[in-house]
Design a protein around this motif. Structure first.
Motif, PDB file in Angstrom:
ATOM      1  N   GLN A   1     -47.193 -25.013  -1.092  1.00 17.20           N
ATOM      2  CA  GLN A   1     -47.730 -24.880  -2.452  1.00 17.20           C
ATOM      3  C   GLN A   1     -46.896 -25.645  -3.491  1.00 17.20           C
ATOM      4  OE1 GLN A   1     -50.546 -23.165  -3.425  1.00 17.20           O
ATOM      5  NE2 GLN A   1     -50.970 -22.990  -1.237  1.00 17.20           N
TER       6      GLN A   1
ATOM      7  N   CYS B   1     -46.515 -17.959  -7.262  1.00 19.25           N
ATOM      8  CA  CYS B   1     -45.731 -18.332  -6.088  1.00 19.25           C
ATOM      9  C   CYS B   1     -45.020 -17.091  -5.540  1.00 19.25           C
ATOM     10  CB  CYS B   1     -44.709 -19.407  -6.460  1.00 19.25           C
ATOM     11  SG  CYS B   1     -43.738 -19.995  -5.070  1.00 19.25           S
ATOM     12  N   LYS B   2     -45.082 -16.903  -4.238  1.00 19.26           N
ATOM     13  CA  LYS B   2     -44.500 -15.707  -3.620  1.00 19.26           C
ATOM     14  C   LYS B   2     -42.991 -15.636  -3.798  1.00 19.26           C
ATOM     15  CE  LYS B   2     -48.088 -15.253  -0.061  1.00 19.26           C
ATOM     16  NZ  LYS B   2     -48.377 -15.258   1.414  1.00 19.26           N
TER      17      LYS B   2
ATOM     18  N   GLU C   1     -48.818 -23.674  -7.053  1.00 16.57           N
ATOM     19  CA  GLU C   1     -48.147 -22.491  -7.567  1.00 16.57           C
ATOM     20  C   GLU C   1     -46.625 -22.556  -7.463  1.00 16.57           C
ATOM     21  OE1 GLU C   1     -49.452 -20.139  -9.260  1.00 16.57           O
ATOM     22  OE2 GLU C   1     -51.521 -20.809  -9.043  1.00 16.57           O
ATOM     23  N   CYS C   2     -46.105 -23.277  -6.518  1.00 19.41           N
ATOM     24  CA  CYS C   2     -44.653 -23.308  -6.288  1.00 19.41           C
ATOM     25  C   CYS C   2     -44.024 -24.624  -6.707  1.00 19.41           C
ATOM     26  CB  CYS C   2     -44.351 -23.015  -4.809  1.00 19.41           C
ATOM     27  SG  CYS C   2     -44.958 -21.410  -4.240  1.00 19.41           S
TER      28      CYS C   2
ATOM     29  N   SER D   1     -44.439 -21.262   3.021  1.00 18.54           N
ATOM     30  CA  SER D   1     -45.506 -21.088   2.033  1.00 18.54           C
ATOM     31  C   SER D   1     -45.169 -21.827   0.734  1.00 18.54           C
ATOM     32  CB  SER D   1     -45.722 -19.601   1.749  1.00 18.54           C
ATOM     33  OG  SER D   1     -46.636 -19.401   0.699  1.00 18.54           O
ATOM     34  N   ALA D   2     -43.916 -21.751   0.308  1.00 21.65           N
ATOM     35  CA  ALA D   2     -43.511 -22.427  -0.924  1.00 21.65           C
ATOM     36  C   ALA D   2     -43.639 -23.934  -0.786  1.00 21.65           C
ATOM     37  CB  ALA D   2     -42.081 -22.044  -1.276  1.00 21.65           C
TER      38      ALA D   2
ATOM     39  N   SER E   1     -46.803 -18.027 -12.897  1.00 20.35           N
ATOM     40  CA  SER E   1     -46.908 -18.498 -11.520  1.00 20.35           C
ATOM     41  C   SER E   1     -47.242 -17.360 -10.558  1.00 20.35           C
ATOM     42  CB  SER E   1     -45.604 -19.170 -11.089  1.00 20.35           C
ATOM     43  OG  SER E   1     -45.658 -19.530  -9.720  1.00 20.35           O
TER      44      SER E   1
END
Length: 315
Positions: A182, A198-199, A186-187, A178-179, A196
């Motif tokens: 993104q 970002c997870k 977001e990442c 995911s990072a 942010s």
């Protein structure tokens, strides 16, 4: 025969009158002498008191005044070696060996003063890191708010904040994917994580943590490598972003990953700190040196295709 000189008078001065005059003069002289003596005593006492006060003030001022080069000097080598020796001989089961302590200590010694040192995790070495970063800023991040509050109460000189991790060790593969998807949004590798979504990014730290130009970052937390444990993915990702997003100071940041043999440390270190930044490593400690990057950068490593491999299973 009669005395014909009837106008002649004999005047005698009574001795008492003479004595009274002399006594008055003596009293006056004695009074003046006493006043003079009192004045001299007062003058001498005042001068001595002034001299003592001035001398004392000068000694205190000179003892409190910083000697050139001492106020900002690091700890003496003998003190550092002693601290490392006793820390490495600790009876705590989870203490760092000397081979892990020494590289971090060496970097702190060479760090320009004041040195900004960020540590993820409260560990047996917490007081050691605070001491070794003499005259510098040392901040600790821990996932246990109760332990963080207890530790800060026990050691008020320690600057520690708690953080709520939302990740799970078992989700490492999905979180990394995911990072990377993104990375342009977001990442991003260069950003203020406070804003942010970002997870993997930690966005609930105190505001000033994102504004400091960190010179050294140690990832030694959070604890745990079981499926539901938070893992160190977020801490490693956040360390990489903070290092690349520096606004001033030294353009290079030293990032240390402890427990380097762990799967999360190896994989996330390769993905977000990059193999070409790995200066040295042993089984327990990885030492990366990251440089400040342009805010338009959209990749973590120079080589876009990472040399690390994601685990085939997340269990």
């Amino acid at each position: 025969m009669k005395n014909t000189n009837t106008n002649t008078k004999l005047i005698l001065l009574h001795p008492y009158i003479q004595k009274q005059g002399s006594s008055n003069r003596l009293w006056v002289l004695a009074f003046i002498s006493v006043l003079t003596l009192a004045f001299l005593v007062t003058l001498i006492y005042t001068r001595e008191t002034t001299f003592i006060t001035t001398a004392t003030s000068s000694v205190i001022a000179s003892s409190n005044a910083p000697v050139s080069g001492v106020g900002s000097a690091s700890l003496p080598t003998t003190v550092i070696n002693t601290l490392l020796h006793y820390a490495s001989k600790s009876n705590d089961t989870y203490h760092m060996p000397h081979s892990d302590l020494k590289p971090i200590s060496d970097v702190l010694r060479k760090c320009s003063s004041p040195c900004n040192f960020l540590i993820f995790g409260l560990t047996p070495e917490t007081l050691l890191w605070k001491s070794l970063n003499h005259n510098g800023r040392t901040v600790f991040i821990d996932e246990n708010r109760y332990y963080a509050a207890y530790y800060e109460e026990l050691h008020p000189e320690i600057d520690v904040y708690d953080v709520q991790y939302t990740t799970k060790w078992s989700e490492m593969k999905e979180l990394i994917a995911s990072a990377k998807e993104q990375v342009a949004n977001e990442c991003k590798p260069v950003q203020n994580l406070l804003f942010s979504e970002c997870k993997l990014g930690l966005n609930d730290l105190p505001n000033h943590v994102y504004e400091v130009d960190w010179d050294v970052i140690l990832v030694d937390g959070p604890r745990g490598d079981w499926p539901d444990a938070p893992g160190r993915m977020s801490a490693i990702f956040t360390a990489g972003v903070l290092a690349r997003s520096k606004k001033g100071g030294n353009p290079k940041t030293h990032v240390f990953l402890h427990d380097f043999s762990g799967e999360v440390q190896k994989v996330c270190g390769t993905e977000f700190l990059c193999s070409h930044n790995l200066l040295e490593a042993n089984q327990n400690l990885g030492h990366y040196v990251l440089e400040r990057m342009d805010e338009t950068s959209v990749q973590y490593c120079k080589n876009h295709s990472s040399s690390g491999s994601l685990p085939s299973s997340s269990t």
